[in-house]
Design a protein around this motif. Structure first.
Motif, PDB file in Angstrom:
ATOM      1  N   LEU A 103     -27.835  67.585  18.913  1.00 25.18           N
ATOM      2  CA  LEU A 103     -27.845  68.301  19.999  1.00 25.18           C
ATOM      3  C   LEU A 103     -29.256  67.997  20.263  1.00 25.18           C
ATOM      4  N   SER A 104     -29.973  67.377  19.934  1.00 31.94           N
ATOM      5  CA  SER A 104     -31.408  66.404  20.377  1.00 31.94           C
ATOM      6  C   SER A 104     -32.385  67.719  20.805  1.00 31.94           C
ATOM      7  N   ALA A 105     -32.008  69.083  20.143  1.00 34.26           N
ATOM      8  CA  ALA A 105     -32.602  70.525  20.804  1.00 34.26           C
ATOM      9  C   ALA A 105     -34.071  69.917  21.116  1.00 34.26           C
ATOM     10  N   GLU A 106     -35.445  69.279  20.532  1.00 35.35           N
ATOM     11  CA  GLU A 106     -35.883  69.772  20.962  1.00 35.35           C
ATOM     12  C   GLU A 106     -36.705  69.116  22.242  1.00 35.35           C
ATOM     13  N   ALA A 107     -35.964  67.280  22.487  1.00 28.67           N
ATOM     14  CA  ALA A 107     -36.150  66.555  23.787  1.00 28.67           C
ATOM     15  C   ALA A 107     -35.497  67.495  24.480  1.00 28.67           C
ATOM     16  N   HIS A 108     -34.323  68.641  24.565  1.00 34.21           N
ATOM     17  CA  HIS A 108     -33.291  68.932  25.249  1.00 34.21           C
ATOM     18  C   HIS A 108     -33.499  70.476  24.743  1.00 34.21           C
ATOM     19  N   PRO A 109     -33.795  71.257  25.584  1.00 31.07           N
ATOM     20  CA  PRO A 109     -33.795  73.082  24.431  1.00 31.07           C
ATOM     21  C   PRO A 109     -32.256  73.523  24.925  1.00 31.07           C
ATOM     22  N   SER A 110     -32.355  73.251  26.504  1.00 26.45           N
ATOM     23  CA  SER A 110     -31.246  74.404  26.733  1.00 26.45           C
ATOM     24  C   SER A 110     -29.654  73.217  27.225  1.00 26.45           C
ATOM     25  N   ILE A 111     -28.874  74.555  27.002  1.00 30.21           N
ATOM     26  CA  ILE A 111     -27.678  73.573  27.901  1.00 30.21           C
ATOM     27  C   ILE A 111     -27.218  74.753  29.081  1.00 30.21           C
ATOM     28  N   THR A 112     -26.186  74.132  29.802  1.00 24.80           N
ATOM     29  CA  THR A 112     -25.693  75.021  30.601  1.00 24.80           C
ATOM     30  C   THR A 112     -24.925  74.179  31.438  1.00 24.80           C
ATOM     31  N   PHE A 113     -23.813  75.528  31.910  1.00 24.18           N
ATOM     32  CA  PHE A 113     -22.998  75.136  32.993  1.00 24.18           C
ATOM     33  C   PHE A 113     -22.783  76.129  33.917  1.00 24.18           C
ATOM     34  N   VAL A 114     -22.734  75.487  35.147  1.00 23.66           N
ATOM     35  CA  VAL A 114     -22.496  75.860  36.110  1.00 23.66           C
ATOM     36  C   VAL A 114     -21.896  75.133  36.658  1.00 23.66           C
ATOM     37  N   GLY A 130     -16.624  73.814  35.795  1.00 24.37           N
ATOM     38  CA  GLY A 130     -18.006  73.493  36.657  1.00 24.37           C
ATOM     39  C   GLY A 130     -19.510  72.479  35.122  1.00 24.37           C
ATOM     40  N   ASP A 131     -20.291  72.141  35.797  1.00 23.97           N
ATOM     41  CA  ASP A 131     -20.911  70.974  34.952  1.00 23.97           C
ATOM     42  C   ASP A 131     -21.725  71.134  33.645  1.00 23.97           C
ATOM     43  N   LEU A 132     -21.194  70.892  32.899  1.00 26.36           N
ATOM     44  CA  LEU A 132     -21.682  71.246  31.748  1.00 26.36           C
ATOM     45  C   LEU A 132     -23.016  70.193  31.045  1.00 26.36           C
ATOM     46  N   THR A 133     -24.190  70.563  30.845  1.00 24.78           N
ATOM     47  CA  THR A 133     -25.362  70.040  30.786  1.00 24.78           C
ATOM     48  C   THR A 133     -25.296  69.866  29.435  1.00 24.78           C
ATOM     49  N   LEU A 134     -25.627  68.746  28.469  1.00 27.24           N
ATOM     50  CA  LEU A 134     -26.271  68.767  27.171  1.00 27.24           C
ATOM     51  C   LEU A 134     -26.508  67.312  26.493  1.00 27.24           C
ATOM     52  N   ARG A 135     -27.906  67.726  26.027  1.00 23.39           N
ATOM     53  CA  ARG A 135     -28.627  66.083  25.478  1.00 23.39           C
ATOM     54  C   ARG A 135     -29.035  65.541  27.471  1.00 23.39           C
ATOM     55  N   GLY A 136     -28.929  66.715  27.904  1.00 24.07           N
ATOM     56  CA  GLY A 136     -29.701  65.871  29.225  1.00 24.07           C
ATOM     57  C   GLY A 136     -28.596  64.925  30.115  1.00 24.07           C
ATOM     58  N   VAL A 137     -27.342  65.080  29.660  1.00 25.32           N
ATOM     59  CA  VAL A 137     -26.151  64.433  30.890  1.00 25.32           C
ATOM     60  C   VAL A 137     -25.667  65.646  31.274  1.00 25.32           C
ATOM     61  N   THR A 138     -24.620  64.886  32.017  1.00 24.42           N
ATOM     62  CA  THR A 138     -24.097  66.557  32.993  1.00 24.42           C
ATOM     63  C   THR A 138     -22.683  65.855  33.000  1.00 24.42           C
ATOM     64  N   ARG A 139     -21.744  66.795  32.306  1.00 23.47           N
ATOM     65  CA  ARG A 139     -20.036  66.557  32.609  1.00 23.47           C
ATOM     66  C   ARG A 139     -19.464  67.594  33.541  1.00 23.47           C
ATOM     67  N   PRO A 140     -18.355  67.312  33.825  1.00 29.40           N
ATOM     68  CA  PRO A 140     -17.817  67.881  34.363  1.00 29.40           C
ATOM     69  C   PRO A 140     -17.026  68.654  33.491  1.00 29.40           C
ATOM     70  N   VAL A 141     -16.866  70.275  33.629  1.00 30.42           N
ATOM     71  CA  VAL A 141     -15.684  70.596  31.914  1.00 30.42           C
ATOM     72  C   VAL A 141     -14.962  72.164  32.762  1.00 30.42           C
ATOM     73  N   THR A 142     -13.530  71.725  32.336  1.00 32.04           N
ATOM     74  CA  THR A 142     -12.877  72.935  32.878  1.00 32.04           C
ATOM     75  C   THR A 142     -12.433  74.272  32.023  1.00 32.04           C
ATOM     76  N   LEU A 169     -14.394  69.928  24.068  1.00 31.80           N
ATOM     77  CA  LEU A 169     -14.813  68.497  24.414  1.00 31.80           C
ATOM     78  C   LEU A 169     -14.573  67.916  23.620  1.00 31.80           C
ATOM     79  N   LYS A 170     -15.219  66.661  24.117  1.00 30.97           N
ATOM     80  CA  LYS A 170     -15.575  65.060  23.687  1.00 30.97           C
ATOM     81  C   LYS A 170     -17.303  65.221  23.218  1.00 30.97           C
ATOM     82  N   ARG A 171     -17.638  64.824  22.237  1.00 27.81           N
ATOM     83  CA  ARG A 171     -18.999  65.307  22.037  1.00 27.81           C
ATOM     84  C   ARG A 171     -19.298  63.219  22.308  1.00 27.81           C
ATOM     85  N   SER A 172     -18.739  62.705  22.333  1.00 26.32           N
ATOM     86  CA  SER A 172     -19.014  61.413  22.721  1.00 26.32           C
ATOM     87  C   SER A 172     -19.352  60.863  24.188  1.00 26.32           C
ATOM     88  N   ASP A 173     -18.906  62.123  24.576  1.00 27.48           N
ATOM     89  CA  ASP A 173     -18.947  61.959  26.229  1.00 27.48           C
ATOM     90  C   ASP A 173     -20.742  61.825  26.554  1.00 27.48           C
TER      91      ASP A 173
END
Length: 200
Positions: A103-114, A130-142, A169-173
Motif C-alpha cells: 500500500l505504500s501507506a506512508e507516502a500515500h496515506p489516502s486511498i480515494t474513489f471518486v 469511478g476513479d480509484l487512486t491507490l499508491r498515487g496511481v489512478t485507474r477506472p474501477v466499476t 482489482l488487479k493490484r499490479s495495475d
C-alpha cells in the motif's frame, strides 16, 4: 338553459386543471447522504500461494453521495480510506501491507474513489464507475452495487440507506507487483464494501 353554460364550462375547466395537476410526476428531490463510519466495512482478500485467500480490511474510511430516491439517480459519490488502517489480524503482515511492497501507506496515506458514472439496472441493482487512486496511481474501477434498504431508521429519528458493493482489482495495475510473478500472492484482489449512510 343558457344561463348555466358559463358555470358548466368553468366547472369542467377546474376539473381538467385538477386532473392535470394530479397526473404530474413528483418533483425530483436529490438529498445528501453521509456514510456512517460505525457501519462502514471495507474488506478484501487475495490468494496466498494458491492455498487459500487471506482476508483483510480497512478500519477507517469516510465519504458521502447525493441520491434521489424517486429517480434512483446517484451522484457526487466520493470515498476516502486511510491506507494505514489496514488490518489482517497479524501484526507483522499488517506492517508489510503498509510498506512500499503493497500500500505504500506512508507516502500515500489516502486511498480515494471518486464516482464518474452510475447506471441503474433494476430498482435495487446497478453499477457505479469511478476513479480509484491507490499508491498515487489512478485507474477506472466499476463496482456492482445493491441497494439493500432505504427508509426511516428505527433509532435516532434519521433516514438511512444501506448499500453493498463489490469489485475485483488487479493490484499490479497500481504498481503493486510484489510476489505476483512467482504466484506467492495473487494479483487479483476481491473487494466488498457494506455501508449505511445517513440522510442529511
Amino acid at each position: 338553459m343558457v344561463s348555466f353554460k358559463p358555470v358548466r364550462i368553468a366547472a369542467c375547466a377546474a376539473l381538467a386543471a385538477s386532473l392535470t395537476t394530479t397526473a404530474l410526476p413528483a418533483q425530483a428531490e436529490p438529498r445528501a447522504y453521509r456514510i456512517d463510519p460505525s457501519h462502514f466495512s471495507i474488506v478484501f482478500n487475495a490468494m496466498h500461494i494458491g492455498y487459500a485467500p487471506t482476508w483483510g480490511l480497512f478500519l477507517k474510511g469516510e465519504g458521502g453521495f447525493t441520491y434521489d430516491e424517486d429517480t434512483r439517480e446517484l451522484s457526487d459519490l466520493s470515498v476516502t480510506i486511510e491506507a494505514g488502517s489496514v488490518f489482517s489480524n497479524d501484526e507483522q503482515r499488517d506492517g508489510h501491507l503498509r510498506s512500499d511492497d503493497f500500500l505504500s501507506a506512508e507516502a500515500h496515506p489516502s486511498i480515494t474513489f471518486v464516482m464518474t458514472d452510475a447506471q441503474p439496472q433494476t430498482d435495487t441493482r446497478g453499477t457505479v464507475t469511478g476513479d480509484l487512486t491507490l499508491r498515487g496511481v489512478t485507474r477506472p474501477v466499476t463496482l456492482d452495487v445493491t441497494l439493500n434498504k432505504i427508509g426511516p431508521y428505527p433509532f435516532g429519528g434519521t433516514y438511512v440507506v444501506g448499500i453493498s458493493a463489490s469489485t475485483v482489482l488487479k493490484r499490479s495495475d497500481f504498481g503493486m507487483t510484489y510476489a505476483v510473478a512467482d504466484g506467492l500472492v495473487g494479483d487479483e484482489v476481491t473487494v466488498r464494501i457494506d455501508l449505511e449512510a445517513i440522510r442529511q
